[in-house]
Design a protein around this motif. Sequence first.
Motif, PDB file in Angstrom:
ATOM      1  N   VAL A  55       0.850  -1.196   0.000  1.00  0.00           N
ATOM      2  CA  VAL A  55       0.000   0.000   0.000  1.00  0.00           C
ATOM      3  C   VAL A  55       0.884   1.244   0.000  1.00  0.00           C
ATOM      4  N   LYS A  56       1.868   1.259   0.867  1.00  0.00           N
ATOM      5  CA  LYS A  56       2.768   2.413   0.976  1.00  0.00           C
ATOM      6  C   LYS A  56       3.549   2.624  -0.320  1.00  0.00           C
ATOM      7  N   GLN A  57       4.196   1.572  -0.819  1.00  0.00           N
ATOM      8  CA  GLN A  57       5.065   1.711  -1.994  1.00  0.00           C
ATOM      9  C   GLN A  57       4.294   1.950  -3.291  1.00  0.00           C
ATOM     10  N   ASN A  58       3.252   1.168  -3.518  1.00  0.00           N
ATOM     11  CA  ASN A  58       2.579   1.211  -4.812  1.00  0.00           C
ATOM     12  C   ASN A  58       1.478   2.259  -4.904  1.00  0.00           C
ATOM     13  N   PHE A  59       0.766   2.492  -3.801  1.00  0.00           N
ATOM     14  CA  PHE A  59      -0.314   3.471  -3.866  1.00  0.00           C
ATOM     15  C   PHE A  59       0.154   4.848  -3.414  1.00  0.00           C
ATOM     16  N   TYR A  60       0.611   4.957  -2.178  1.00  0.00           N
ATOM     17  CA  TYR A  60       0.998   6.282  -1.678  1.00  0.00           C
ATOM     18  C   TYR A  60       2.193   6.858  -2.441  1.00  0.00           C
ATOM     19  N   PHE A  61       3.247   6.057  -2.626  1.00  0.00           N
ATOM     20  CA  PHE A  61       4.427   6.572  -3.308  1.00  0.00           C
ATOM     21  C   PHE A  61       4.286   6.456  -4.827  1.00  0.00           C
ATOM     22  N   GLY A  62       4.102   5.251  -5.340  1.00  0.00           N
ATOM     23  CA  GLY A  62       4.100   5.017  -6.778  1.00  0.00           C
ATOM     24  C   GLY A  62       3.002   5.725  -7.547  1.00  0.00           C
ATOM     25  N   THR A  63       1.854   5.891  -6.942  1.00  0.00           N
ATOM     26  CA  THR A  63       0.747   6.562  -7.627  1.00  0.00           C
ATOM     27  C   THR A  63       0.582   8.001  -7.147  1.00  0.00           C
ATOM     28  N   MET A  64       0.250   8.183  -5.895  1.00  0.00           N
ATOM     29  CA  MET A  64      -0.075   9.523  -5.403  1.00  0.00           C
ATOM     30  C   MET A  64       1.124  10.478  -5.415  1.00  0.00           C
ATOM     31  N   ARG A  65       2.224  10.078  -4.809  1.00  0.00           N
ATOM     32  CA  ARG A  65       3.369  10.982  -4.690  1.00  0.00           C
ATOM     33  C   ARG A  65       4.117  11.154  -6.013  1.00  0.00           C
ATOM     34  N   ASP A  66       4.369  10.038  -6.713  1.00  0.00           N
ATOM     35  CA  ASP A  66       5.252  10.095  -7.873  1.00  0.00           C
ATOM     36  C   ASP A  66       4.575  10.564  -9.153  1.00  0.00           C
ATOM     37  N   LEU A  67       3.278  10.368  -9.291  1.00  0.00           N
ATOM     38  CA  LEU A  67       2.587  10.758 -10.522  1.00  0.00           C
ATOM     39  C   LEU A  67       1.899  12.114 -10.436  1.00  0.00           C
ATOM     40  N   LEU A  68       1.556  12.540  -9.223  1.00  0.00           N
ATOM     41  CA  LEU A  68       0.734  13.741  -9.073  1.00  0.00           C
ATOM     42  C   LEU A  68       1.441  14.776  -8.204  1.00  0.00           C
ATOM     43  N   SER A  69       1.387  16.036  -8.626  1.00  0.00           N
ATOM     44  CA  SER A  69       2.049  17.087  -7.861  1.00  0.00           C
ATOM     45  C   SER A  69       1.130  17.725  -6.834  1.00  0.00           C
ATOM     46  N   LYS A  70      -0.145  17.765  -7.108  1.00  0.00           N
ATOM     47  CA  LYS A  70      -1.132  18.298  -6.173  1.00  0.00           C
ATOM     48  C   LYS A  70      -2.270  17.302  -6.088  1.00  0.00           C
TER      49      LYS A  70
END
Length: 144
Positions: A55-70
């Motif tokens: 959840v942390k690596q793939n959703f929070y980091f891989g999707t939310m943090r890494d793909l989106l700036s806001k």
Amino acid sequence: MTSKAVENQIKDVINKYLKSIDEAENIYLAEEIWSDSNEVSFIHPRGHERGWKEVKQNFYFGTMRDLLSKRKLELVNDISIQAYGDVAIAEFYWEFNATFKTDGEPLTTKGRETQVLHKTEDRGWVIVHVHYSNMPVTGEREGF
């Protein structure tokens, strides 16, 4: 019947969850509200994560943090909560507004979500499962 105190505790967790998406760079927000168990799961349109590490690596980091700036995740209705002892189910509808990092393009999606929470002795209510999807489609030959 869910007591008002339990309902308020669960709403507090969900409000922290919303903030954890908005501020995905600060993983400590998410760690406060998610179980750190290998049994947690998160089903979403981009994947199915099993265990807090995924959840942390793939959703929070891989999707939310890494793909989106806001990011801004907001409720669009009241939260429905049913509690059964140390387990609770919450349902709500949301709107998500974000900006892609690569080109600055805006993204708006709307959806619905179910969360399963477990009350622990040491941490209180924590999320153990999330399933979210886009809004229903009801046109002819859609949604199958």
